[in-house]
Design an enzyme around this catalytic site. Structure first.
Site, PDB file in Angstrom:
ATOM      1  CG  ASP A  73      -2.109   0.902   1.065  1.00  0.00           C
ATOM      2  OD1 ASP A  73      -2.355   1.380  -0.058  1.00  0.00           O
ATOM      3  OD2 ASP A  73      -2.801   1.145   2.079  1.00  0.00           O
TER       4      ASP A  73
ATOM      5  NE  ARG B 128      -1.625   6.568   1.237  1.00  0.00           N
ATOM      6  CZ  ARG B 128      -1.805   5.669   2.205  1.00  0.00           C
ATOM      7  NH1 ARG B 128      -1.689   6.034   3.460  1.00  0.00           N
ATOM      8  NH2 ARG B 128      -2.102   4.426   1.894  1.00  0.00           N
TER       9      ARG B 128
ATOM     10  CG  ASN C  24      -7.809  -2.271  -5.112  1.00  0.00           C
ATOM     11  OD1 ASN C  24      -6.923  -3.063  -4.862  1.00  0.00           O
ATOM     12  ND2 ASN C  24      -8.075  -1.257  -4.303  1.00  0.00           N
TER      13      ASN C  24
END
Ligand code: IPE
Ligand code: IPE
Ligand code: MG
Length: 255
Positions: free
Chosen positions: A33, A37, A81
């Site tokens: 993950d 970001r 997802n």
């Protein structure tokens, strides 16, 4: 490259981390993950984060293999997802095909079994084709097994197992009175594999996100704030070191 050497007593020496080679987790599972970001922090499109994440896969599989890990399960695409924008989903599928084509030779040379878990029948045909071919060509390899979790969801897997069991009972292949944990496990995608000893989640999130719900019953969890593209061999060593210093009681009492 992060360097290590085998020190005294079969311990792996890193900067300040001593890994005990006699107690390396047999099965490590990683929720990869933080790609989005990582990209955002650099003002890059999210896809660049996924690309960078693929580089991490390359390094971490090698390191796990070196350390003697037998199974590495990588959560690459969840049943949830699909909610992402179409462009991101197709970029991920494209990356998967590219990865398999580009990495196949080296993985095969390194004796890796390229397996997948999840309902891959919902993936684009080209992905299915590459995944099946990679598995067929590597299934007799004797090194580490890499499980790519694709369109994987723990709940979906459990439901799939229940349906498989119902079918086999109906077809008289399975005795309804003989369904125990071990029989049930054989209907999961991870059939024949040990449960993960250690589950790693980078990026700062501390949740399971529908990953290996049955199999994680007694897994040790390790979280880190580092985003997946920045996850290093040393972070893996830290996770393993932590794992080795935990007291796994499995409901019993300390020896
Ligand atoms: C993980 O990174 C990759 C997939 C889920 C496919 P994310 O894309 O979830 O990255 P963040 O969580 O948005 O940072
Ligand atoms: C979990 O990450 C799935 C994968 C890494 C493939 P997500 O980014 O999809 O999970 P949530 O939405 O933060 O729980
Ligand atoms: Mg995420």
């Amino acid at each position: 490259m992060f360097k290590f050497f085998k020190g005294k007593n079969n311990k792996l020496k890193t900067a300040s981390i001593d890994i005990d080679f006699n107690n390396v987790p047999k099965h490590i599972a990683i929720i990869m993950d933080g790609n989005g970001r990582w990209a955002k922090e650099r003002n890059l499109p999210r896809t660049m984060g996924h690309k960078a994440g693929v580089e991490t896969i390359r390094r971490i599989i090698k390191e796990c293999d070196k350390l003697g890990v037998k199974y590495l399960t990588l959560y690459a695409f969840s049943t949830e997802n699909w909610k992402r924008p179409k462009d991101e989903v197709s970029a991920l599928m494209k990356l998967l095909v590219e990865y398999l084509k580009k990495e196949f030779d080296e993985l095969n040379r390194s004796n890796v079994v390229i397996n997948n878990i999840g309902d891959i029948s919902k993936l684009p045909l080209e992905c299915q084709k590459e995944l099946k071919a990679a598995y067929e060509k590597t299934k007799h390899n004797t090194g580490i097994t890499m499980n790519l979790a694709l369109n994987y969801g723990g709940r979906d897997e459990i439901l799939n197992a229940v349906n498989g069991i119902i079918k086999d009972v109906k077809d008289s292949k399975l005795d309804i009175n003989k369904i125990d944990e071990s029989v049930f496990s054989n209907y999961l995608f991870t059939k024949g594999m040990p449960d993960p000893d250690l589950i790693i989640r980078p990026s700062g999130e501390q949740r399971i996100s529908n990953f290996l719900l049955w199999q994680c019953a007694y897994s040790e969890f390790w979280y880190s704030n580092i985003n997946w593209p920045d996850f290093s061999e040393q972070d893996l060593h830290k996770a393993i070191y932590d794992f080795q210093n935990r007291d796994r009681r499995f409901g019993g009492i300390k020896k």
